[in-house]
Design a protein around this motif. Structure first.
Motif, PDB file in Angstrom:
ATOM      1  N   ALA A 294       0.829  -1.191   0.000  1.00  0.00           N
ATOM      2  CA  ALA A 294       0.000   0.000   0.000  1.00  0.00           C
ATOM      3  C   ALA A 294       0.867   1.246   0.000  1.00  0.00           C
ATOM      4  N   GLY A 297       2.356   1.784  -3.235  1.00  0.00           N
ATOM      5  CA  GLY A 297       1.351   2.242  -4.186  1.00  0.00           C
ATOM      6  C   GLY A 297       1.085   3.725  -4.078  1.00  0.00           C
ATOM      7  N   CYS A 298       1.233   4.255  -2.860  1.00  0.00           N
ATOM      8  CA  CYS A 298       0.920   5.672  -2.691  1.00  0.00           C
ATOM      9  C   CYS A 298       1.894   6.567  -3.431  1.00  0.00           C
ATOM     10  N   SER A 310      -0.649  -1.932  -5.337  1.00  0.00           N
ATOM     11  CA  SER A 310      -1.957  -2.280  -4.772  1.00  0.00           C
ATOM     12  C   SER A 310      -2.156  -3.788  -4.848  1.00  0.00           C
ATOM     13  N   SER A 313      -0.456  -5.431  -2.080  1.00  0.00           N
ATOM     14  CA  SER A 313      -1.090  -5.279  -0.783  1.00  0.00           C
ATOM     15  C   SER A 313      -2.359  -6.110  -0.719  1.00  0.00           C
ATOM     16  N   GLN A 314      -3.116  -6.168  -1.802  1.00  0.00           N
ATOM     17  CA  GLN A 314      -4.345  -6.982  -1.778  1.00  0.00           C
ATOM     18  C   GLN A 314      -3.999  -8.443  -1.535  1.00  0.00           C
ATOM     19  N   LYS A 343      -9.228  -6.006 -10.118  1.00  0.00           N
ATOM     20  CA  LYS A 343      -7.865  -5.598 -10.431  1.00  0.00           C
ATOM     21  C   LYS A 343      -7.596  -5.796 -11.917  1.00  0.00           C
ATOM     22  N   THR A 428      -5.276   1.987   1.124  1.00  0.00           N
ATOM     23  CA  THR A 428      -5.826   1.595  -0.169  1.00  0.00           C
ATOM     24  C   THR A 428      -6.739   2.691  -0.692  1.00  0.00           C
ATOM     25  N   TYR A 431      -4.567   5.684  -1.917  1.00  0.00           N
ATOM     26  CA  TYR A 431      -3.801   5.684  -3.173  1.00  0.00           C
ATOM     27  C   TYR A 431      -4.688   5.420  -4.371  1.00  0.00           C
ATOM     28  N   MET A 432      -5.765   4.630  -4.180  1.00  0.00           N
ATOM     29  CA  MET A 432      -6.626   4.404  -5.338  1.00  0.00           C
ATOM     30  C   MET A 432      -7.325   5.692  -5.735  1.00  0.00           C
TER      31      MET A 432
END
Lengths: 627, 99, 287, 562
Positions: A294, A297-298, A310, A313-314, A343, A428, A431-432
């Motif tokens: 995560a 991803g940020c 991501s 992390s998922q 995804k 999550t 960043y998403m």
């Protein structure tokens, strides 16, 4: 009906063989053939699924024995398949998403002259992945395991003319190999412990051996899972793997292959259940990775790398869930499936965006694209909502369950894990949202003269739509009176976790962190304009941009060290090992050279030598006679 | 006196002959030294035949003489031809026998 | 005869000690003499002594053969070859190979001591003389053995000798490849080459000598190599008398000067033949 | 007596060698075809052997032939094959035709490489310094000797061929280099002769030490059995019957004498340094001959002679040998990573693989030894594929340096593809033959020596490293200017590579034919060494579910476990 199982694997294999050996004559039709075989195997999968549904919950395990593969002494490996609910789930996911992505690729790879080869590799991957999930023993699973590794190697490095791609491919394969080492050691341990490594007997006999052995096996399996599923500490390859074409990232590095680790752990549930220490390791890895991914991803500006983070992390979530034992397995798989949908959808969306933005990946060069590519925007948006766990969408159900289960682990451990999971959810969301905003909202940060954003062709958008639908409804469908859990229960012995905090509380908490994350992201990227060039950023940001320095660590320790080691060894081999030999040879030469001087050519010096010899002989004889 | 002394004498002559072979450069003299050694051997043989009381030793000596004669003939012929070509009878000059 | 006895008599002992010394001395001379001829002669001496020893040891036949064949034939052969190669081509005993002489001496002494030691501690006590062996006569005994027991070896030695003879002939015989040039042709060749057309100058100076080993003098008084036989030249046996002859010439001129009583004059150094003519003439005037 | 099949199989290539050598200089192409024909006949005969061979029949050896040869020393002309030998003979006979085909132009006079197959006598006379006839004749000669040394069950007979092999190999290495001269012909020639001499000396030293041991063995048997014998079977039986009792010390010495020779031949660290030179300097086909065929004699002989003649000493030496093998594995792999020369890289990879083979042999388990035998075969095929493709590559660019290549994949995709498959086989990817053998070896080792097994698995990762680095540097990336005009595989080359790859795939998916032949032999060997497989901790009663229906536990592995 069992006999169809082999066909399931065979279909894409045949496709791969055709496409890879077919030669140029298939260039024009290659993509169609490939997609055809993918769809065919999906059809078979559906047929088998129907068959399974037709049966009672208990005898939903089909076996197909092909032939005895390896047979040496007590060592016996069969080419035999086992189809049960768990495998079935994967089969449907793999073939379904796989087919969609095949179709998508028809459009995406249209202008690539090596498209036939690409589809060949995709088919090869499907075959290997199906083999992985259908194998009835660990060795055959290992075959699929490495097969998907090979396919991913080939596909990541598909654009081989790019050195970066080639390097990324090599890295992926190597890191995976480290994991594979774990798997092979695990198999050896099983063989020495149980005398076999077929799922049935091994999982049945876990009760009869010491916990220490099981822990060892478990840890080795975990190592394997880390390699394949890009979990800390073997996660470094996934980011670079984004060098591959986007459909590849969607299929292999988001939906299917990277989840193989979860499959492995779930499949070996019996072993882990009997080895608590191994389970602790698993959940630890899961928790660490979900935060790690995560955070990474940020910080990424490359849209695909952000998504890769991501994914990491998922999958961390899934591993965490799988590590929780029977209370988590079902949810791990459930999240796996839903994640597969959204995804994949997100990646395809990203691909579509890049397609329209002539392969620009830097999100800071995007902005305000929603008007230009509406379909992509909508599908991507749905996927976005799904992944952050927006109520009612699939991600909500699966992730929420996992968080619950994490709390349900109980004790401080439960609190830690739950907290981590919650935190992960928040990040999550952040960043998403960041990705979403930077891509589709805000003002244009691209040069209108050179780039003309446009919607992708139908052949690409339709799969995205399908996946979007899936990511919206799958979760709900699964959790309606726990259909999914019941479906898997015979395989992954489900039991309800007793969470210290009630489900509603957890849900509420999730919502709260969700809102927080979104809000923060909007505050940072929605309200004020995004700089077209990345700001220097905080220390953490910079670290995160570099995958939290893990690559640098690898480079310094492994690569550099390895280079020095090999160089010294090469030198030693030449100077020491070889030198010793050559040294003796040289000394011989010198000695003979000196002896050669005796051959003066003067008869009289020869005569002296003769006389000396004669004298020696006489002396010898005299001494012999004991004088 | 004991005929063993003949043996001592033979040994002495033999050694002297050997030394001569080693130190003289003139091929002819070298040959003479070889003859000397052969004769020393013959003396020993004759003495032995006297010791053992049979004539075999003398026979051997006889054959030795024959062989020596043949050897001298050929050897001297060689020396002569060498001298013709190289105008020297020194054995050191015929030193092509090295590597 | 005493030699037939197992142990030797005192007479033989005396003979041994006397002749033995001679033999050793001869051997030493053989290897130490500068000139090949001397070596050959001393070797012959040694061989004769050995012949005597053979006789003393009851090997009558061998003793005779030793004298006849060795001393008579082989040594003569040696001498012939020495003549062929040159009697006086004395090779210096100065050693050329490094350390050769010391090695030779050392090895020789070591070897000798070893041999003698070997003989010394060989148990050679009992002696059964040639009494019965020579009973039917030494030569007969030998013959019996040669033609029965050793007949094969004997044949082989015959073959060996033949081979040796042929070999010697092959080695020494020089094949003439082209026709021998006649004197005429040689003369023509000389003229064509244009060197030394007339016969070589005679040796001797002023006819004081007619020895062939004294070179004639050139007008400036230096000796001319050409006048002496190349063989002598090769052996370095040229007696050079040019110096004293020159001295005599000076003295002669001196005398003629004072006899004529004219100490100086333009023709102070007349040609050598000059002064002699008036002397003749003067003597002629006396009569 | 029946038709002497084994003798015939060895005789055909021998005759072929003579016939090929006798072909007049002008008829170069004819010589090639002749050699190819003979090698194919040999292959056919080898197949006959394989089919006439009955796995698991009574007695260790089949198709035996036995004639007195040197009565005074009890040397007999004794031939016989067990499963291991059959497999290896088949491998040899299989590879030689490909070697010949791959080397089709390697021995052509230089001028004519432009216009190959034009056997002009003039061209031949001009450079008679590398006569094509000789090249192929030598290859056939090597084949004959290798096959005989696989068949010989008489120690002395084996020794003779084991050594005689060196002569043709020496000329093959020293006489025919590939045309990749970094520094011109002269230096290449000097390097070649250096490599050849090194090869010869290493193996000769080994062989001589072995000879001493052979004589020693004879002395011992003569001393104890009354009549000395070299017959493997007699000695083994005598030992079993307790009639022959080597002292511990003697047995160990003799064992070391034999093992040293075999360790040199199948290069075991630290006796390996001749291999990189030899394989680097020789032409690719000859390199294949070295590593895929000749070296196998060493490992094979360890199985047949070291273990069966000296079981006690073998057990005694096992730990040390295992450690050496382990070093070879890791060391070879690391050095392969460090190489700059393609062929040397493959050579070091082979060293690593031989480490695996020896590891399997001395793990003294059914899996280990069967795996090792399979490994010999598979490694032969895979290395042949990789090396031959590498040879094609090198012959195109005229350089052995990895750095001189790049982006070949774009120019010559088929070549790159085959190269990749060869590489994947080398890193023993599942689904390709080497995986089966490597995994068996690992399991076999692990089940008795877990730590060594685990360290050996490191080899897997390293193998991936050097193979992929090689592939990446040569095949991928931007296209180098020198390779831009590189032609793709020609038909002849494809004919060489395709069957090998097919075989790799087949044996990877269905190794049963091989394992069925090999298992009984391994069982026999183990029974001689008298070692049993370690039993698993938990005895899982025969497997539940339908997973196993369709085959009962065959009796052969029962006997193998004995």
């Amino acid at each position: 009906m069992e006999n169809l199982i082999a066909l399931l694997v065979a279909a894409p294999l045949v496709g791969a063989a055709l496409l890879l050996c077919g030669g140029k004559r298939l260039d024009r039709t290659g993509h169609l053939i490939g997609s055809l075989f993918a769809v065919a195997s999906f059809a078979i999968g559906v047929a088998l699924f129907a068959d399974l549904l037709g049966r009672g919950a208990e005898d939903r395990t089909l076996h197909q024995y092909l032939f005895s593969w390896i047979q040496v002494g007590g060592f016996r490996a069969d080419a035999a398949f086992q189809l049960d609910q768990l495998s079935m789930t994967f089969v449907l996911l793999i073939t379904g998403v796989g087919s969609l992505i095949h179709i998508y690729s028809i459009g995406y790879m249209e202008h690539d002259e090596r498209r036939r080869r690409f589809f060949g590799y995709l088919n090869l991957f499907l075959a290997a992945m199906l083999l992985l999930v259908l194998a009835d023993n660990y060795l055959l699973l290992y075959v699929g395991w490495e097969g998907v590794g090979l396919a991913s190697y080939l596909l990541i490095g598909f654009w081989q003319h790019k050195p970066s791609a080639a390097t990324a491919a090599k890295k992926a394969f190597l890191v995976n190999r480290v994991g594979d080492m774990g798997l092979s050691i695990a198999i050896m341990l099983m063989f020495t412990t149980f005398g076999t490594f077929a799922f049935g007997p091994v999982l049945a006999a876990t009760g009869e051996t010491s916990e220490g052995k099981l822990t060892a096996i478990g840890l080795m399996l975990l190592l394997a899972a880390c390699g394949k599923s890009a979990q800390v500490p073997l996660q470094s390859w996934l980011g670079d793997a984004m060098e591959g074409p986007t459909p590849v990232s969607a299929l292999i590095h988001a939906a299917t292959m990277v989840t193989a680790g979860v499959y492995l752990i779930t499949r070996s549930g019996a072993i882990f259940n009997a080895a608590p220490d191994a389970q602790v390791a698993v959940v630890a890895v899961g928790a660490v990775t979900l935060l790690f991914g995560a955070i990474v991803g940020c910080a990424k500006d490359d849209i695909k790398k952000a998504l890769a983070g991501s994914t990491m992390s998922q999958i961390g979530y899934m591993i965490l869930a799988a590590g929780l034992g029977p209370i988590g397995y079902a949810f791990a798989i459930m999240h796996l499936v839903t994640h597969g949908f959204f995804k994949a959808g997100l990646f395809l969306g990203a691909g579509s965006v890049m397609h329209g933005m002539n392969d620009e990946v830097d999100m800071r060069r995007y902005g305000g694209l929603r008007t230009y590519m509406p379909v992509t925007f909508i599908t991507f948006g749905l996927g976005y909502l799904a992944i952050i766990g927006f109520p009612g969408l699939s991600g909500f159900f699966s992730k929420d369950k996992i968080i619950e289960a994490a709390f349900a682990k109980g004790g401080t451990e439960g609190w830690i894990l739950g907290g981590a999971a919650l935190l992960g959810a928040a990040i999550t969301a952040f960043y998403m949202t960041r990705v979403m905003l930077m891509t589709f909202f805000g003002e244009k940060r691209w040069d209108p003269d050179t780039t003309h954003p446009h919607e992708s062709p139908k052949v690409m958008t339709i799969p995205m739509i399908v996946l979007a639908v899936g990511s919206v409804f799958a979760g709900g469908l699964f959790s309606v009176n726990e259909t999914f859990v019941k479906w898997l229960e015979p395989v992954t012995s489900f039991e309800h976790g007793h969470s210290p905090v009630s489900a509603t509380t957890v849900t509420a908490a999730t919502m709260v962190v969700l809102v927080l994350g979104v809000g923060l992201a909007w505050a940072m990227y929605g309200r004020r304009p995004v700089p077209a060039t990345a700001p220097r950023g905080s220390l953490l940001t910079r670290a995160a941009r570099r995958d939290l320095l893990q690559d640098d660590f690898n480079h310094v320790v492994l690569v550099r060290g390895g280079e020095h080691l090999t160089r010294t060894l090469v030198y030693l081999d030449h100077s020491l090992v070889d030198g010793a030999v050559n040294g003796t040879a040289a000394s011989m030469g010198g000695l003979s050279g000196r002896l050669r001087k005796l051959q003066s050519g003067f008869v009289r010096s020869y005569a002296v030598q003769m006389l000396g010899g004669a004298a020696v002989l006489i002396a010898a004889t005299l001494l012999m006679r004991g004088v | 006196m004991n005929p063993v002394y003949y043996l001592y004498l033979a040994a002495l002559l033999f050694t002297i002959g050997g030394a001569g072979v080693l130190i003289r450069r003139n091929a002819i003299v070298v040959f003479m030294c070889i003859e000397l050694m052969l004769n020393a051997c013959n003396l020993a043989f004759v003495t032995f035949s006297r010791m053992h009381g049979n004539l075999d030793g003398q026979i051997i000596a006889f054959f030795t003489m024959v062989v020596a004669a043949a050897e001298v003939v050929v050897g001297l012929a060689i020396i002569v031809s060498i001298f013709r070509t190289r105008h020297t009878a020194s054995v050191d000059d015929a030193s092509l026998m090295k590597l | 005869m005493t030699v037939l006895a197992a142990a030797a008599s005192t007479g033989e002992a005396v003979q041994f000690w006397l002749l033995g010394i001679v033999a050793v001395v001869g051997a030493l001379c053989t290897i130490l003499m500068k000139r090949a001829v001397h070596s050959a002669l001393s070797l012959a001496g040694t061989m004769i002594v050995l012949a005597v020893f053979y006789l003393a040891n009851g090997a009558y036949f061998l003793g005779v053969v030793q004298i006849v064949v060795y001393t008579g034939a082989i040594m003569m052969l040696f001498l012939f070859v020495v003549m062929l190669v040159g009697v006086t081509a004395a090779d210096s005993l100065k050693e050329t190979l490094k350390g050769q002489r010391w090695l030779a001496a050392g090895l020789g002494i070591g070897f000798g001591t070893l041999l003698i030691a070997g003989i010394g501690n060989a148990s050679l006590k009992q002696f059964n003389g040639l009494g019965e062996a020579n009973a039917g006569g030494n030569v007969q005994g030998l013959a019996a053995l040669i033609f029965t027991k050793y007949v094969f070896a004997f044949e082989v030695t015959g073959a060996l000798l033949i081979t040796a003879v042929v070999g010697a002939m092959v080695l020494t015989h020089r094949e003439r490849t082209e026709r021998a040039t006649s004197q005429r042709e040689q003369a023509i060749a000389r003229v064509r080459e244009g060197k030394q057309v007339p016969p070589l100058p005679a040796p001797g100076v002023y006819a004081r000598h007619n020895a062939v080993d004294i070179p004639g003098l050139l007008p400036d008084g230096t000796p001319s190599e050409l006048t002496v036989n190349p063989t002598l030249r090769g052996r370095g046996q040229i007696r050079d008398v040019s110096r004293e002859s020159l001295a005599e010439l000076k003295a002669l001129e001196q005398r003629s000067e004072e006899w004529l009583g004219r100490g100086e004059g333009p023709e102070a150094a007349p040609p050598p033949s000059g002064p002699s003519a008036p002397k003749e003439h003067k003597e002629g005037a006396k009569k | 007596m029946s038709f002497p099949l084994l003798t015939a199989t060895a005789a055909v290539p021998a005759i072929g060698a003579i016939a090929t050598a006798a072909v007049p200089a002008a008829k170069r192409t004819a010589a090639k075809w002749l050699a190819l024909a003979f090698s194919l006949v040999t292959f056919a005969l080898a197949l006959v052997i394989a089919f006439r061979f009955v796995p698991g029949a009574k007695g260790p050896y089949q198709l035996t032939e036995s004639h007195a040869w040197i009565r005074d020393f009890g040397v007999r002309y004794e031939l016989g094959v067990d499963g291991i030998a059959v497999a290896l003979i088949a491998l040899t006979a299989l590879l030689i035709p490909f070697v010949i085909l791959a080397g089709w132009h390697d021995a052509d006079p230089l001028e004519e490489t432009a216009a190959p197959d034009s056997g002009s006598a003039a061209g031949n006379r001009r450079n008679s310094w590398r006569p094509t006839q000789g090249f192929f004749a030598l290859i056939l000669a090597v084949e004959a000797m290798v096959i005989l040394s696989f068949e010989a069950t008489d120690v002395f007979l084996f020794y003779i061929f084991f050594e005689a092999m060196l002569i043709p190999m020496y000329f093959l290495i020293g006489g025919f280099g590939d045309r990749a001269h970094v520094h011109g012909e002269e230096q290449a020639a000097t390097q070649r002769s250096y490599a050849a001499v090194k090869f010869l000396l290493y193996n000769l030293v080994g062989g001589l030490i072995m000879l001493a041991a052979v004589i020693g063995l004879y002395a011992v048997t003569a001393d104890q059995l009354g009549t000395g014998t070299f017959s493997l079977q007699q000695i083994v039986e005598a030992r079993a019957a307790g009639k022959l009792e080597l002292g511990t010390g003697t047995e160990r010495l003799l064992f070391l004498g034999f093992f040293f020779a075999f360790a040199v031949k199948a290069p075991l660290w630290p006796l390996h340094t001749w291999l990189p030179n030899a394989m680097g300097e020789a032409t690719a086909p000859v390199a294949v001959l070295i590593t895929a065929v000749v070296d196998k004699v060493g490992t094979f002989a360890m199985l047949r002679f070291c273990l069966q003649l000296f079981p006690g000493a073998s057990r005694w030496a096992t730990p040390a040998i295992l450690v050496l093998a382990l070093i070879s594995i890791v060391y070879g792999a690391l050095l392969a990573v460090g190489q700059r020369d393609i062929k040397r890289l493959i050579a070091y990879a082979s060293i690593s693989h031989f480490g695996f083979i020896i590891l399997g042999i001395f793990a003294m388990t059914t899996q280990g030894q069967s795996g090792a035998t399979l490994y010999m075969v598979n490694h032969g095929i895979s290395t042949a594929a990789l090396m031959l493709v590498a040879g094609f590559l090198i012959s195109r660019r005229g350089s052995r340096l990895i750095a001189d290549y790049g982006g070949v994949q774009k120019v010559a995709p088929v070549l790159a593809g085959t190269f990749l498959v060869g590489g994947l086989a080398t890193l023993s990817l599942p689904g390709l033959a080497p995986f089966v053998s490597e995994f068996l070896v690992l399991v076999g080792t692990f089940s008795r020596y877990p730590v060594i097994g685990i360290i050996a698995t490191l080899g897997i990762v390293l193998a991936a490293l050097y193979v992929l680095v090689l592939y990446q540097r040569t095949m991928t990336g931007p296209v180098k200017a020198e390779v831009r005009s590189m032609p793709d595989l020609r038909v002849r080359e494809l004919v060489v590579v395709a069957p090998l790859i097919a075989l790799l795939l087949f044996l990877g998916v269905y190794p049963k034919p091989l394992t069925d032949i090999v298992n009984p032999a391994v069982g026999h060997t183990l029974s001689v060494v008298d070692k049993k497989d370690p039993k698993p901790a938990v005895q899982v009663d025969a497997v539940p579910g339908g997973a196993r229906h369709g085959h009962a536990a065959p009796d052969q592995d029962v006997e193998a476990a004995k």
